[in-house]
Design an enzyme around this catalytic site. Sequence first.
Site, PDB file in Angstrom:
ATOM      1  N   LYS A 101      -2.998  35.187  23.697  1.00 17.50           N
ATOM      2  CA  LYS A 101      -2.064  35.049  24.809  1.00 17.50           C
ATOM      3  C   LYS A 101      -1.180  36.289  24.924  1.00 17.50           C
ATOM      4  O   LYS A 101      -0.960  36.979  23.929  1.00 17.50           O
ATOM      5  CB  LYS A 101      -1.147  33.830  24.559  1.00 17.50           C
ATOM      6  CG  LYS A 101      -1.812  32.491  24.731  1.00 17.50           C
ATOM      7  CD  LYS A 101      -0.833  31.363  24.449  1.00 17.50           C
ATOM      8  CE  LYS A 101      -1.491  30.002  24.627  1.00 17.50           C
ATOM      9  NZ  LYS A 101      -1.855  29.692  26.021  1.00 17.50           N
TER      10      LYS A 101
ATOM     11  N   ARG B   9      -8.872  20.941  24.162  1.00 15.22           N
ATOM     12  CA  ARG B   9     -10.022  20.063  24.450  1.00 15.22           C
ATOM     13  C   ARG B   9     -11.028  20.088  23.311  1.00 15.22           C
ATOM     14  O   ARG B   9     -11.753  19.127  23.085  1.00 15.22           O
ATOM     15  CB  ARG B   9     -10.633  20.463  25.799  1.00 15.22           C
ATOM     16  CG  ARG B   9     -11.199  21.843  25.835  1.00 15.22           C
ATOM     17  CD  ARG B   9     -11.375  22.392  27.253  1.00 15.22           C
ATOM     18  NE  ARG B   9     -10.127  22.893  27.816  1.00 15.22           N
ATOM     19  CZ  ARG B   9     -10.012  23.400  29.039  1.00 15.22           C
ATOM     20  NH1 ARG B   9     -11.053  23.439  29.851  1.00 15.22           N
ATOM     21  NH2 ARG B   9      -8.853  23.848  29.472  1.00 15.22           N
TER      22      ARG B   9
HETATM   23  N1  BES Z   1      -1.473  24.992  25.128  1.00 11.88           N
HETATM   24  C1  BES Z   1      -2.042  25.616  26.269  1.00 11.88           C
HETATM   25  C2  BES Z   1      -1.568  24.984  27.575  1.00 11.88           C
HETATM   26  C3  BES Z   1      -0.181  25.305  28.005  1.00 11.88           C
HETATM   27  C4  BES Z   1       0.107  26.490  28.626  1.00 11.88           C
HETATM   28  C5  BES Z   1       0.810  24.370  27.837  1.00 11.88           C
HETATM   29  C6  BES Z   1       1.390  26.751  29.058  1.00 11.88           C
HETATM   30  C7  BES Z   1       2.087  24.626  28.273  1.00 11.88           C
HETATM   31  C8  BES Z   1       2.383  25.812  28.873  1.00 11.88           C
HETATM   32  C9  BES Z   1      -3.555  25.501  26.228  1.00 11.88           C
HETATM   33  O1  BES Z   1      -4.124  25.486  24.980  1.00 11.88           O
HETATM   34  C10 BES Z   1      -4.089  26.696  26.943  1.00 11.88           C
HETATM   35  O2  BES Z   1      -3.899  27.766  26.465  1.00 11.88           O
HETATM   36  N2  BES Z   1      -4.740  26.463  28.066  1.00 11.88           N
HETATM   37  C11 BES Z   1      -5.265  27.520  28.854  1.00 11.88           C
HETATM   38  C12 BES Z   1      -6.619  27.090  29.328  1.00 11.88           C
HETATM   39  C13 BES Z   1      -7.411  28.189  29.983  1.00 11.88           C
HETATM   40  C14 BES Z   1      -7.802  29.217  28.958  1.00 11.88           C
HETATM   41  C15 BES Z   1      -8.628  27.580  30.625  1.00 11.88           C
HETATM   42  C16 BES Z   1      -4.319  27.748  30.023  1.00 11.88           C
HETATM   43  O3  BES Z   1      -3.782  26.787  30.556  1.00 11.88           O
HETATM   44  O4  BES Z   1      -4.107  28.909  30.371  1.00 11.88           O
HETATM   45 MN    MN Z   2      -4.519  27.450  24.261  1.00 16.39          MN
END
Ligand code: BES
Ligand code: MN
Length: 494
Positions: free
Chosen positions: A278, A352
């Site tokens: 990230k 997931r």
């Molecule tokens: N934990 C995150 C989701 C999230 C993001 C929660 C921001 C709260 C605030 C999750 O694991 C994630 O990183 N999801 C990605 C999925 C994408 C790579 C398809 C996302 O939402 O960017």
């Molecule tokens: Mn994630």
Amino acid sequence: MSTLTFTARASADPSKTKTRCAIVAVFGSELSATATALDNAGALSNTLKLGDFQGKPGQTHLLPGIGNAERVMLLGCGDRARFSHATAREAFQGLSAALNASNVTEALLHTADLLSDAVDGAWLLELVARTLTVSSYRYTRTVSKPKDPLALKKLVVNPGKGLPAKRAQAALDNGAALGRGINYTRELGNLPGNICTPSYLASEARKLSRGNSKVRTQVLEEKKMRELGMGSLLSVSAGSDEPAKLIVIEYRGGKSGAAPQVLVGKGITFDSGGISIKPGAKMDEMKYDMCGAASVLGTLQAVIDMALPLNVTGIIAAAENMPSGRATKPGDVVKSMSGTTIEVLNTDAEGRLVLCDALTFASRFKPAAVIDIATLTGACVVALGSHASAVYANDDALAEQLLSAGTDSHDRGWRMPLWDDYRKQLNSNFADLANIGGPEGGSVTAACFLATFAENYPWAHLDIAGSAWNSSPKGATGRPVAMLTRYLQGRATD
Ligand code: BES
Ligand code: MN
Ligand code: ZN
């Protein structure tokens, strides 16, 4: 933690009851009956006449002693004819703020004036105990000079004649139990990732069963998970030095053999994104990525505290998502416990990956229903913001029960689609499923991914990425413990 207690005690003549602070309702410019009874020298009506207090919902005004009350607090409740659940919430929020700003250690709240066709006494008492308990929470664990604790130690509630003392006490007890469950979830969410690891969540789960023969906790280690074929879950912890834990908490408050309600929580104790790392800004907030797991623990704590007559099983998929030489890479294909192969196109779509194996594992408990709770997608935050948790379900009755539990407890959800049309976005050339579905409808495609693993029972998925924490000031909200607890209270009386 809070040592605030709640006691129901009916008193026929409010002016005769000794208290450090009598709290009485005022409806706009109209004193309630109890306020009028305390207004012997005209101090209360004069305050209204001077215009110092307008009785707006949540407005408060503290006056020095009258009779047996060391102080009197006026609690604004707005127009009497329009007093509703919403104004009751506003009033108690205001009351909490005023008590948090005061030195009052004991208070007597008169609630008989607040009852109407729209607002039931037990509901009101549950709400006041919950609201005050939640307002008493302070994060202290890693700060040298924490904020002052709430001075209030004891709230006595005079419910009047309408509500028998026993029912009044039960409502206060339930509200306090819910408040403590919410605070427990907040505390776990707020703890930093270097304290709140998968092993820490496991030790917290063990605490729930300590000294309680109705609760059993089991922790499955990585070796056991490997034997069970949980290749998807293990692919997430592969890059971390913290071992993954699959935590199972069984509360047996119902008939033996009665199918349990199963709660499955996403417990990513830190989500760096893994190799699909990230960006740095706000990455600290990914310590909250275990709020689904925390809501399972908080809900179970409340259910145990309330001794609800039903069976509930909590399953927590706990892992840390980190990059390293051993981490899963984009393009890797992993095999889930169900046998379905998954192409990991993005290691940041890890929630997931841990949940799918937990959902397959959940079948073993022959569940009445399975609800998973996860801070799953940023797309959910875009779609619904922080006000609603996204509700997905393969069963309309279950969805309806969750939505109405959310409305009733003001911890609301909003139903989202699970149409097959979205599922196509998860097609992969190299595996049965891809773990991402592209930029469109990200919360929906994540839910569709999970649905594939939850075909054998009534299932719902709550995406709480927006509702589980606030960004300013930063802090976990304890949602959706209220929705889940209310849902389970409803199942206990089915
Ligand atoms: N934990 C995150 C989701 C999230 C993001 C929660 C921001 C709260 C605030 C999750 O694991 C994630 O990183 N999801 C990605 C999925 C994408 C790579 C398809 C996302 O939402 O960017
Ligand atoms: Mn994630
Ligand atoms: Zn995540």
